[in-house]
Design a protein around this motif. Structure first.
Motif, PDB file in Angstrom:
ATOM      1  N   ARG A 311      29.027  34.030  42.307  1.00 36.86           N
ATOM      2  CA  ARG A 311      30.432  34.087  42.847  1.00 36.86           C
ATOM      3  C   ARG A 311      31.171  32.704  42.625  1.00 36.86           C
ATOM      4  O   ARG A 311      32.285  32.463  42.167  1.00 36.86           O
ATOM      5  CB  ARG A 311      30.495  34.733  44.200  1.00 36.86           C
ATOM      6  CG  ARG A 311      32.029  34.862  44.551  1.00 36.86           C
ATOM      7  CD  ARG A 311      32.153  35.644  45.844  1.00 36.86           C
ATOM      8  NE  ARG A 311      31.642  36.930  45.671  1.00 36.86           N
ATOM      9  CZ  ARG A 311      30.577  37.445  46.014  1.00 36.86           C
ATOM     10  NH1 ARG A 311      29.553  36.710  46.738  1.00 36.86           N
ATOM     11  NH2 ARG A 311      30.072  38.988  45.997  1.00 36.86           N
ATOM     12  N   LYS A 312      30.529  31.604  42.975  1.00 32.18           N
ATOM     13  CA  LYS A 312      31.316  30.257  42.937  1.00 32.18           C
ATOM     14  C   LYS A 312      31.461  29.921  41.363  1.00 32.18           C
ATOM     15  O   LYS A 312      32.371  29.466  41.227  1.00 32.18           O
ATOM     16  CB  LYS A 312      30.133  29.099  43.719  1.00 32.18           C
ATOM     17  CG  LYS A 312      30.168  29.163  45.224  1.00 32.18           C
ATOM     18  CD  LYS A 312      29.176  28.412  45.703  1.00 32.18           C
ATOM     19  CE  LYS A 312      29.047  28.629  47.141  1.00 32.18           C
ATOM     20  NZ  LYS A 312      27.962  27.527  47.683  1.00 32.18           N
ATOM     21  N   GLN A 313      30.309  30.301  40.783  1.00 28.43           N
ATOM     22  CA  GLN A 313      30.709  29.835  39.157  1.00 28.43           C
ATOM     23  C   GLN A 313      31.862  30.572  38.635  1.00 28.43           C
ATOM     24  O   GLN A 313      32.451  30.298  37.691  1.00 28.43           O
ATOM     25  CB  GLN A 313      29.383  30.050  38.612  1.00 28.43           C
ATOM     26  CG  GLN A 313      28.013  29.042  38.961  1.00 28.43           C
ATOM     27  CD  GLN A 313      28.725  27.632  38.476  1.00 28.43           C
ATOM     28  OE1 GLN A 313      29.275  27.427  37.491  1.00 28.43           O
ATOM     29  NE2 GLN A 313      28.316  26.702  39.433  1.00 28.43           N
ATOM     30  N   TRP A 314      31.771  31.949  39.130  1.00 30.45           N
ATOM     31  CA  TRP A 314      32.740  32.812  38.553  1.00 30.45           C
ATOM     32  C   TRP A 314      34.339  32.278  39.159  1.00 30.45           C
ATOM     33  O   TRP A 314      35.202  32.321  38.101  1.00 30.45           O
ATOM     34  CB  TRP A 314      32.729  34.258  39.096  1.00 30.45           C
ATOM     35  CG  TRP A 314      33.625  35.045  38.577  1.00 30.45           C
ATOM     36  CD1 TRP A 314      33.560  35.937  37.150  1.00 30.45           C
ATOM     37  CD2 TRP A 314      34.986  35.528  39.076  1.00 30.45           C
ATOM     38  NE1 TRP A 314      34.661  36.591  37.372  1.00 30.45           N
ATOM     39  CE2 TRP A 314      35.647  36.481  38.550  1.00 30.45           C
ATOM     40  CE3 TRP A 314      35.399  35.288  40.415  1.00 30.45           C
ATOM     41  CZ2 TRP A 314      36.723  37.020  38.657  1.00 30.45           C
ATOM     42  CZ3 TRP A 314      36.634  35.746  40.762  1.00 30.45           C
ATOM     43  CH2 TRP A 314      37.498  36.875  39.719  1.00 30.45           C
ATOM     44  N   GLU A 315      34.302  31.807  40.267  1.00 34.00           N
ATOM     45  CA  GLU A 315      35.625  31.282  40.801  1.00 34.00           C
ATOM     46  C   GLU A 315      36.033  30.077  39.943  1.00 34.00           C
ATOM     47  O   GLU A 315      37.101  30.016  39.426  1.00 34.00           O
ATOM     48  CB  GLU A 315      35.486  30.888  42.026  1.00 34.00           C
ATOM     49  CG  GLU A 315      35.397  32.094  43.124  1.00 34.00           C
ATOM     50  CD  GLU A 315      36.681  32.949  43.404  1.00 34.00           C
ATOM     51  OE1 GLU A 315      37.600  32.287  42.829  1.00 34.00           O
ATOM     52  OE2 GLU A 315      36.749  33.911  43.875  1.00 34.00           O
ATOM     53  N   ILE A 316      35.090  29.208  39.556  1.00 35.28           N
ATOM     54  CA  ILE A 316      35.442  28.079  38.719  1.00 35.28           C
ATOM     55  C   ILE A 316      35.704  28.430  37.391  1.00 35.28           C
ATOM     56  O   ILE A 316      36.922  28.028  36.828  1.00 35.28           O
ATOM     57  CB  ILE A 316      34.198  26.975  38.766  1.00 35.28           C
ATOM     58  CG1 ILE A 316      33.952  26.537  39.958  1.00 35.28           C
ATOM     59  CG2 ILE A 316      34.325  26.072  37.799  1.00 35.28           C
ATOM     60  CD1 ILE A 316      32.569  25.903  40.110  1.00 35.28           C
ATOM     61  N   SER A 317      35.200  29.681  36.655  1.00 34.74           N
ATOM     62  CA  SER A 317      35.657  30.037  35.518  1.00 34.74           C
ATOM     63  C   SER A 317      36.953  30.495  35.505  1.00 34.74           C
ATOM     64  O   SER A 317      37.701  30.454  34.435  1.00 34.74           O
ATOM     65  CB  SER A 317      34.604  31.286  35.002  1.00 34.74           C
ATOM     66  OG  SER A 317      34.722  32.336  35.671  1.00 34.74           O
ATOM     67  N   VAL A 318      37.358  31.055  36.665  1.00 35.23           N
ATOM     68  CA  VAL A 318      38.737  31.750  36.650  1.00 35.23           C
ATOM     69  C   VAL A 318      39.798  30.488  36.627  1.00 35.23           C
ATOM     70  O   VAL A 318      40.737  30.494  36.339  1.00 35.23           O
ATOM     71  CB  VAL A 318      38.934  32.683  37.908  1.00 35.23           C
ATOM     72  CG1 VAL A 318      40.180  32.872  38.201  1.00 35.23           C
ATOM     73  CG2 VAL A 318      37.727  33.784  37.860  1.00 35.23           C
ATOM     74  N   GLN A 320      39.465  27.768  35.603  1.00 36.70           N
ATOM     75  CA  GLN A 320      39.339  27.183  34.091  1.00 36.70           C
ATOM     76  C   GLN A 320      40.229  27.753  33.037  1.00 36.70           C
ATOM     77  O   GLN A 320      40.981  27.312  32.306  1.00 36.70           O
ATOM     78  CB  GLN A 320      37.974  26.995  33.575  1.00 36.70           C
ATOM     79  CG  GLN A 320      37.180  25.842  34.285  1.00 36.70           C
ATOM     80  CD  GLN A 320      35.760  25.726  33.932  1.00 36.70           C
ATOM     81  OE1 GLN A 320      35.287  26.860  33.026  1.00 36.70           O
ATOM     82  NE2 GLN A 320      35.190  24.965  33.962  1.00 36.70           N
ATOM     83  N   ALA A 321      40.127  29.338  33.401  1.00 34.58           N
ATOM     84  CA  ALA A 321      40.964  30.234  32.482  1.00 34.58           C
ATOM     85  C   ALA A 321      42.388  29.942  32.660  1.00 34.58           C
ATOM     86  O   ALA A 321      43.216  30.047  31.911  1.00 34.58           O
ATOM     87  CB  ALA A 321      40.558  31.623  32.830  1.00 34.58           C
ATOM     88  N   TYR A 322      42.759  29.856  34.028  1.00 36.35           N
ATOM     89  CA  TYR A 322      44.281  29.455  34.352  1.00 36.35           C
ATOM     90  C   TYR A 322      44.635  28.288  33.869  1.00 36.35           C
ATOM     91  O   TYR A 322      45.875  28.173  33.510  1.00 36.35           O
ATOM     92  CB  TYR A 322      44.341  29.314  35.924  1.00 36.35           C
ATOM     93  CG  TYR A 322      44.574  30.724  36.789  1.00 36.35           C
ATOM     94  CD1 TYR A 322      45.983  31.331  36.383  1.00 36.35           C
ATOM     95  CD2 TYR A 322      43.715  31.179  37.377  1.00 36.35           C
ATOM     96  CE1 TYR A 322      46.092  32.505  36.987  1.00 36.35           C
ATOM     97  CE2 TYR A 322      43.752  32.305  38.117  1.00 36.35           C
ATOM     98  CZ  TYR A 322      45.170  32.761  37.929  1.00 36.35           C
ATOM     99  OH  TYR A 322      45.424  33.991  38.626  1.00 36.35           O
ATOM    100  N   GLU A 323      43.909  27.323  33.495  1.00 37.72           N
ATOM    101  CA  GLU A 323      44.334  26.071  33.047  1.00 37.72           C
ATOM    102  C   GLU A 323      44.296  26.061  31.440  1.00 37.72           C
ATOM    103  O   GLU A 323      45.269  25.352  30.785  1.00 37.72           O
ATOM    104  CB  GLU A 323      43.308  24.758  33.187  1.00 37.72           C
ATOM    105  CG  GLU A 323      43.326  24.477  34.721  1.00 37.72           C
ATOM    106  CD  GLU A 323      41.946  23.487  34.953  1.00 37.72           C
ATOM    107  OE1 GLU A 323      41.315  23.242  33.867  1.00 37.72           O
ATOM    108  OE2 GLU A 323      41.862  23.263  36.143  1.00 37.72           O
ATOM    109  N   LYS A 324      43.832  27.168  30.637  1.00 36.93           N
ATOM    110  CA  LYS A 324      43.973  27.140  29.343  1.00 36.93           C
ATOM    111  C   LYS A 324      45.427  27.474  28.870  1.00 36.93           C
ATOM    112  O   LYS A 324      45.970  28.389  29.659  1.00 36.93           O
ATOM    113  CB  LYS A 324      42.821  28.201  28.875  1.00 36.93           C
ATOM    114  CG  LYS A 324      41.659  27.837  28.784  1.00 36.93           C
ATOM    115  CD  LYS A 324      40.588  28.818  28.286  1.00 36.93           C
ATOM    116  CE  LYS A 324      39.326  28.503  28.498  1.00 36.93           C
ATOM    117  NZ  LYS A 324      38.416  29.344  27.998  1.00 36.93           N
TER     118      LYS A 324
END
Length: 324
Positions: A311-318, A320-324
């Motif tokens: 879940r922590k890794q998924w939150e980080i991926s989100v 990162q997606a916001y930064e794109k």
């Protein structure tokens, strides 16, 4: 404040007309209704792109959709979940509306589904057929209402969120929800998977009441009440294990321990009187059940740590997606 709240009035008006909106229509043998569905959404959201994904139809679904102005693509892997996975991968938009191609959901409700998204109040909106009673009036298929209520109850018990309508095929999503949604289902379990994922990942959810109309005469449902219903229940159990392993294996451990005590207490009571273990197989069974409970609890603790890290890794991926 979210970016959506800061949209200008002009931009909001464009979104209401479908600018930046993709209408996703998974289809399998819907030649009787797909033309009207495409026309209705193109009229309601004139600036939206309407995508029809044909899932190996043996009729003229794709041809008719193309004639009515839809962008038609093919998905050879059979099953609604497979279609939704490919749609989410392929289509680029700011907002998404997913609707069935059977003309049971009114296109006129699309702006109401979109509004909580661009206002920043929701990441997923759910077209609720049940609150106003239209589904019960129009749908006469046995056990469909019971199945929906059962799934709603299970999700409420397990996850603590009460959906008004879980099995609806009419939903809207933000881009971020779609692009971070790991679709694992292959069939009609997709609605349940979307709902549980949204609750587990704490996305904002808004139920939007809509009218429902039954399929027109000659149009047949592809949903198997018992077959697909069983798959939905298995999907709930699987996602419960994946998302909440401590609860899943904790309850399993408790069950094993209770069964072990039921088998073992009479043996212990007899031993205190006679100082003999005369029912040796029962004593072994009791010990084995308690050990299974302890093992289940240990597995739950380990997998709970794994799930939290995931879940922590998924939150980080989100992020990162916001930064794109």
């Amino acid at each position: 404040m979210t970016e959506a709240i800061n949209l200008s009035d002009a931009r909001i008006e464009e979104i209401r007309k479908g600018a930046g909106v993709a209408v996703l229509v998974p289809c399998y043998n819907e030649e009787l209704t797909i033309g009207k569905v495409v026309d209705d959404f193109r009229q309601t959201l004139p600036l939206a792109d309407v995508y029809v994904y044909d899932n190996n139809s043996s009729d003229k679904t794709a041809e008719i959709a193309r004639e009515h102005g839809a962008i038609v693509r093919m998905e050879p892997r059979q099953g609604k979940g497979n279609v939704v996975r490919q749609m989410f991968r392929d289509v680029e938009a700011d907002y998404y509306i997913m609707v069935d191609g059977d003309d049971t959901y009114p296109a006129e409700s699309a702006p109401a589904l979109l509004e909580p998204l661009y206002c920043g109040a929701a990441d997923m909106t759910v077209g609720d057929r049940l609150s106003n009673g239209s589904y019960g009036e129009e749908n006469d298929r046995a056990f469909h209402g019971f199945g929906n209520d059962l799934v709603r109850w299970l999700i409420k018990v397990i996850y603590g969120y009460a959906f008004e309508d879980v099995m609806t095929g009419y939903r809207a999503f933000t881009r971020m929800f779609v692009k971070t949604m790991p679709v694992l289902s292959s069939g009609f379990q997709i609605e349940t998977e979307l709902s549980i994922h949204a609750v587990d990942k704490r996305w904002r959810i808004v139920d939007v009441p809509i009218d429902y109309r039954d399929r027109p005469e000659g149009s047949e449902s592809k949903l198997s009440t018992f077959g697909d219903g069983a798959k939905v229940l298995m999907a709930i159990a699987s996602l419960f294990k994946d998302y909440k392993p401590m609860a899943f294996f904790g309850w399993l451990a408790l069950l094993f321990v209770i069964l072990g005590l039921v088998a073992g207490i009479p043996v212990i009571a007899e031993f205190t009187v006679t100082h003999l273990v005369e029912r040796f197989p029962t004593a072994l069974l009791a010990v084995a059940l308690v050990l299974c409970g302890a093992l289940s609890l240990t597995v739950g603790l380990v997998l709970d740590t794994v799930a939290k890290n995931t879940r922590k890794q998924w939150e980080i991926s989100v992020y990162q997606a916001y930064e794109k």
